[in-house]
Structures are given as C-alpha cells and as structure tokens.
Scaffold this active site. Structure first.
Site, PDB file in Angstrom:
ATOM      1  N   LYS A  56     -28.865   8.798 -33.924  1.00 34.21           N
ATOM      2  CA  LYS A  56     -29.006  10.184 -34.676  1.00 34.21           C
ATOM      3  C   LYS A  56     -30.086  10.782 -34.531  1.00 34.21           C
ATOM      4  O   LYS A  56     -30.368  11.950 -34.168  1.00 34.21           O
ATOM      5  CB  LYS A  56     -28.588  10.002 -36.046  1.00 34.21           C
ATOM      6  CG  LYS A  56     -27.072  10.311 -36.340  1.00 34.21           C
ATOM      7  CD  LYS A  56     -26.617  10.974 -37.829  1.00 34.21           C
ATOM      8  CE  LYS A  56     -25.772  11.908 -37.761  1.00 34.21           C
ATOM      9  NZ  LYS A  56     -24.477  11.761 -37.493  1.00 34.21           N
ATOM     10  N   ILE A 112     -22.191  24.869 -44.543  1.00 29.65           N
ATOM     11  CA  ILE A 112     -21.434  26.017 -43.855  1.00 29.65           C
ATOM     12  C   ILE A 112     -20.055  25.851 -44.604  1.00 29.65           C
ATOM     13  O   ILE A 112     -19.395  24.923 -44.393  1.00 29.65           O
ATOM     14  CB  ILE A 112     -21.525  25.423 -42.129  1.00 29.65           C
ATOM     15  CG1 ILE A 112     -22.740  25.321 -41.962  1.00 29.65           C
ATOM     16  CG2 ILE A 112     -20.551  26.443 -41.573  1.00 29.65           C
ATOM     17  CD1 ILE A 112     -23.139  25.037 -40.648  1.00 29.65           C
ATOM     18  N   GLU A 145     -23.088  15.535 -32.732  1.00 29.86           N
ATOM     19  CA  GLU A 145     -23.488  14.448 -31.782  1.00 29.86           C
ATOM     20  C   GLU A 145     -22.767  14.536 -30.687  1.00 29.86           C
ATOM     21  O   GLU A 145     -21.888  15.286 -30.293  1.00 29.86           O
ATOM     22  CB  GLU A 145     -22.678  13.088 -32.859  1.00 29.86           C
ATOM     23  CG  GLU A 145     -21.412  13.073 -32.902  1.00 29.86           C
ATOM     24  CD  GLU A 145     -20.966  11.712 -33.520  1.00 29.86           C
ATOM     25  OE1 GLU A 145     -22.069  10.969 -33.974  1.00 29.86           O
ATOM     26  OE2 GLU A 145     -19.685  11.570 -33.758  1.00 29.86           O
ATOM     27  N   ARG A 184     -18.309   8.554 -24.155  1.00 30.67           N
ATOM     28  CA  ARG A 184     -17.229   7.722 -23.773  1.00 30.67           C
ATOM     29  C   ARG A 184     -15.888   8.637 -23.622  1.00 30.67           C
ATOM     30  O   ARG A 184     -15.874   9.867 -23.900  1.00 30.67           O
ATOM     31  CB  ARG A 184     -16.719   6.800 -24.971  1.00 30.67           C
ATOM     32  CG  ARG A 184     -16.653   7.411 -26.241  1.00 30.67           C
ATOM     33  CD  ARG A 184     -16.052   6.597 -27.419  1.00 30.67           C
ATOM     34  NE  ARG A 184     -16.233   6.959 -28.832  1.00 30.67           N
ATOM     35  CZ  ARG A 184     -15.464   8.114 -29.292  1.00 30.67           C
ATOM     36  NH1 ARG A 184     -14.551   8.692 -28.644  1.00 30.67           N
ATOM     37  NH2 ARG A 184     -15.920   8.482 -30.385  1.00 30.67           N
TER      38      ARG A 184
END
Lengths: 79, 451
Positions: free
Chosen positions: B118, B205, B290, B294
C-alpha cells in the site's frame, strides 16, 4: 460411565483455537458446559463458532486443528 | 502449425475453467493442479493433464509454492497461470517461478511487490500526479495532530482504527467539534475492540463509486480497455459489476484511463491488470485505491463490451508475445452486467453453504454468458471461496441489458444448495438499481432496509 458426543453441524475446516497464536478453546481433559465454544468451522472462508450441545467432564478431541470436518462428524467426546 | 507449449493452471474453480478454455482455443496444452477436494472438478475434467498437489486445505495445496513448482517441473510446463486469489499476487511465488525458468503469466515479481504494498504503491502513484484519497498517511498521534491534518484535508472526514478492517472501527466526522468529541472516543473504542488505539484519518467521500480500469501491457505497449463500475458491494466484496460506468463524463473517463496507463508505463507492466479508483460523484474527482496485478473476477463485462479476450491476451504477452491491438482501434459498444453467483443463503445473512448441485439450467441465447465450474451432480466443497460462477448479460444499451438480465434470472435455476440468484432477482427489479442511483454504501443499507 457413558460418553456424550459433540458433532459438527457444518462442513469445512475445524480449528481448535480462535487464531493461530491463541490457546485452544478447550484442552483434552477440560470440562464443558452447554453452549461453550469448543472450536471454529471455516466454511468457504467464513468462520463459525461450534458450541457444545452437551455438558460433562474430561473432553477428548477426535479431530486435529486444521482437519476437514463433515456435518454429523464427531468432533469430541465428553464423559 | 501445432503448438507444443503447455500452461500449468495454479488455481481452481471457475477461473481455472476459464483459463483451460482460453488455452484450448489457443492450442496450448493444459496441466491442471488439484487438491483432494477437487479431483472431480470441471477444470480437472477439461484439462489435458492433472496433477495432485496436496490435501483439501489450501495452505497445503493451492498455497503451497513448493508443491506447485514441483508439479510444473515434473510435467515440463512452459508457463504458470496463477488465476486470481491464492498465489496470484504473491511476489515470492512469482519470483520462484521466474528463477525456475518457467514463465509466469503475469507481471514481474518486482511489479507485483511494488504495487502490492500500500505504501510503495501510493508513493509511486503520487509521483505520477495521480491523486490518492487525502488522509493522514499513517497514524495520527493525538487530537491536536488530527486538528492540524483536518485543516488540510477538510471536512467531512473519517476516523479509522489502524487495526480495524472490513468496515469496522470507522466513524465519519463533519465538524471540528465532532472531531474533538469523537477522536478520544474512537481511540478508546479501538483499544477495546482491537487491542490497539491507533487511529488514522481520511477524507470521507459521501457518495462514492468504485470504478476500475482494465489494462493490458506487454512491457512496451500499454492499452486500457476502459472501465467497470463495481459499486454494488457487500463487506467489500463485489456483488454486481457493469461496463461501461454510465455515470462518467467522457472527460473523466479519459482522465482515469490515462492515469491507469501512466502507472503501467512506470512499472513496465506485462499482462492483464486493474487500476481501482474511488470516484466522487459530486465533485467528479477520482482517487487511486490500488492496482490488482492479475486477472479479475469481473473481467468478462469488459470482454463483452470490447470484444477482446483478456485471458488469451494475457497468456500471449506472458509468453513474450507483443500486443497486436492498438489503442485507437479499441472501443466500447453496448452494455454488460455481471452477477456473482455465490453458494450463500441471502435469507440467512449470506451464510455459505456447500453441497451437491442437483439441477442447473439457464436460457442459452446470444448476449448471455455463464462462466462457472458447475455441472449437475457436482459437489461444491466447503474449503474454498463461495463463488460458483458469474452470469453475464450483454445488450446494446443499459436498459436493454437490465431487461435481459430480468428475463434470464427469471429462468435461471440452480438447485441443491442456496445461492445468491434470489438476491440478484430482487436487485434487478429495484428502482434505484435500474436508475443507476447507487454508491459503494448502497447495497449494505438496501440489505438492511429492503431485503
């Protein structure tokens, strides 16, 4: 003395402790009351407490930590 | 020309079926690994060769790097497809595959490591001038520190427990007074609940959507395949996904897709990947969440609207091939919706329930796709994820896709175990869902109030 059985209500993976670093919920030889948590069943990545349906002394586990269990399978016996 | 290449599929379930299918169409031999619980699985039946890698428990099979590498070596596999979940984003696994001389059908282990962390991912993204959700970037030491940060970030804010997760230990605050009142309280609660009173703060938000951009890269050329809207989530698990995200303006869409491409270029990305954003529907700002390095569960909606087979493309570039597509040749046509069908009982708080599939049927018609691992008589094992398959519908616009989905769900039958089909039947008939008036908090509220 007769033995009473605690059976798994769920299929999945059986764990004897709440997390890998914790103590077992119950150790062999402990006494249990109805509704005492004796283990966790991991079913499809979700965790469910398995509670004792019986009370008695000298619990003896028949399933190892991390083993597969099926519904109706005997997890432990108490006296 | 016959293809002599082979791919070992280091996964199970519907994605293993999907990869088997793609390999077959490419003329590539498949080697399917399986645990004791999966010996009768569809992926094993479909594959050219199957190798046992251990007992049912995934730590000893699908997560066992040594056993998977041994299977790859003994079968002479040229490449490994990791699917999603399990070892798909494990940089140690990717690195072990790389050093064994077998191709890893995904990005380099360094890219997985960088983007999987992260902190390093946020640093990289910020250096590329792509916004991340404004926040404290770590623990807030005390109330006065929180007040200073709040001035910078602005209200409303979220106070989050560092040790929390899955939506627990989160509290919105709207004013400076709120902050003074709730900060100590939240810290005490966090200490009591998680044994750690550490807090961090983040901009709240209020009506956010989860929008993500599909990308493909070959290490030199990078393409985006536009976006998906995955705002319908329960406990941070996606339930229903769509492409395109009809809420976006063309300008915002372009900005998001270009941001995703910048990240791929920076790490010389190879394979299929997804850049996830949080989109503020009021301000039209978007923030990087993020990057998933994959193939993703919901890739079919993008395949339906672009006509690109993403799994085949990732296999081709994974073998060292170059992307034959050009960005200006790609476009989105029509609308696709995917419903995740899980072995869970929606009437019992989504309790997962494995068992035997006694009957399965759905209308086979154009614009309807069911990616699954199911067949009649299949015994769903209790050891893995509850995802059984994905129902995908496609039509020329969103309202027609919704109508088609209603019709298909009406005729969709899975018997033997409870599934989430009934949840989707209710969702597709809900006025807010039909109108697209949803955000990432919608589904959990709707489940409490209307389900």
């Amino acid at each position: 003395m007769s033995k009473k059985q605690i059976m798994s209500p769920l299929p999945g993976t059986f764990y004897r402790k709440p997390s890998p670093d914790s103590e077992n919920f119950k150790n062999d030889g402990d006494s249990v009351e109805i509704d005492d948590v004796v283990g966790l069943a991991e079913v499809m990545k979700s965790f469910h407490e398995i509670k004792s349906t019986v009370s008695g002394g000298k619990i003896q586990f028949l399933i190892e930590d991390g083993d597969a269990i099926m519904p109706g399978q005997v997890i432990a016996e108490v006296e | 020309m016959t293809d002599s290449r082979s791919v070992l599929i280091a996964n199970r379930g519907e994605i293993a079926v999907r990869v088997n299918k793609a390999c077959r169409e490419l003329g590539i031999k498949t080697i399917q690994v399986y645990s004791d619980a999966d010996i009768d699985s569809l992926a094993v039946k479909m594959s050219d060769e199957a190798i046992r890698i251990g007992p049912a428990v995934s730590a000893k099979s699908y997560l066992n790097i040594d056993n998977i590498l041994a299977a790859a070596k003994s079968s002479g596999a040229d490449a490994i497809h990791p699917g999603y979940g399990f070892l798909a984003e494990n940089s140690e696994f990717a690195s072990a595959v790389e050093s064994s001389g077998i191709k890893f059908l995904g990005p380099s282990s360094q890219a997985i490591k960088l983007l999987g962390d992260k902190v390093s991912a946020r640093e990289l993204v910020s250096s590329l001038n792509v916004a991340t959700v404004p926040g404290s970037d770590g623990r807030v030491s005390d109330l006065s520190h929180a007040q200073v940060l709040a001035k910078d970030i602005g209200f409303p804010l979220m106070i989050k427990a560092s040790a929390g997760g899955g939506g627990r230990g989160i509290r919105p605050v709207y004013t400076g007074d709120d902050l003074s009142r709730y900060f100590p309280q939240a810290s005490a609660e966090a200490l009591a609940s998680f044994g750690d009173g550490g807090l961090y703060i983040e901009k709240y938000i209020a009506s956010a959507r989860h929008i993500e951009v599909q990308i493909l890269g070959d290490g030199e050329t990078y393409l985006h395949l536009f976006e998906r809207d995955c705002s319908l989530q329960r406990r941070r698990q996606k339930v229903w996904e769509e492409a395109p995200a009809t809420c976006l303006s063309d300008e915002t869409r372009k900005g998001m897709c270009d941001s995703a491409l910048k990240i791929c270029q920076a790490v010389r990305y190879r394979g299929a990947g997804t850049v996830e954003f949080l989109y503020d529907t009021n301000s039209e700002d978007y923030y990087f969440l993020e990057m998933n390095t994959r193939i993703q569960v919901e890739h079919p909606v993008t395949e339906m609207v672009t006509g690109i087979d993403i799994v085949k493309e990732m296999i081709c570039v994974g073998f060292g091939g170059k992307l034959s597509l050009k960005q200006n040749e790609l476009k989105m046509t029509g609308h696709a919706i995917e419903c995740r069908i899980n072995a869970e009982d929606p009437s019992k708080d989504f309790m997962p329930w494995p068992g035997t599939i006694s009957k399965i049927s759905f209308p086979e018609q154009s614009g309807v796709r069911f990616d699954s691992m199911l067949f009649e008589g299949y015994e769903v094992p209790p050891f893995y994820d509850s995802l059984l398959g994905k129902l995908i519908v496609y039509d020329q616009d969103r309202s027609r896709a919704i109508d088609k989905l209603k019709h298909v769900l009406d005729k969709f039958i899975i018997e033997g175990i409870p599934t989430t089909v009934r949840l989707h039947e209710k969702l597709v008939n809900d006025g807010d869902v039909i109108a697209g008036r949803v955000d990432i908090e919608f589904l959990e509220k709707w489940l409490l109030e209307q389900f």
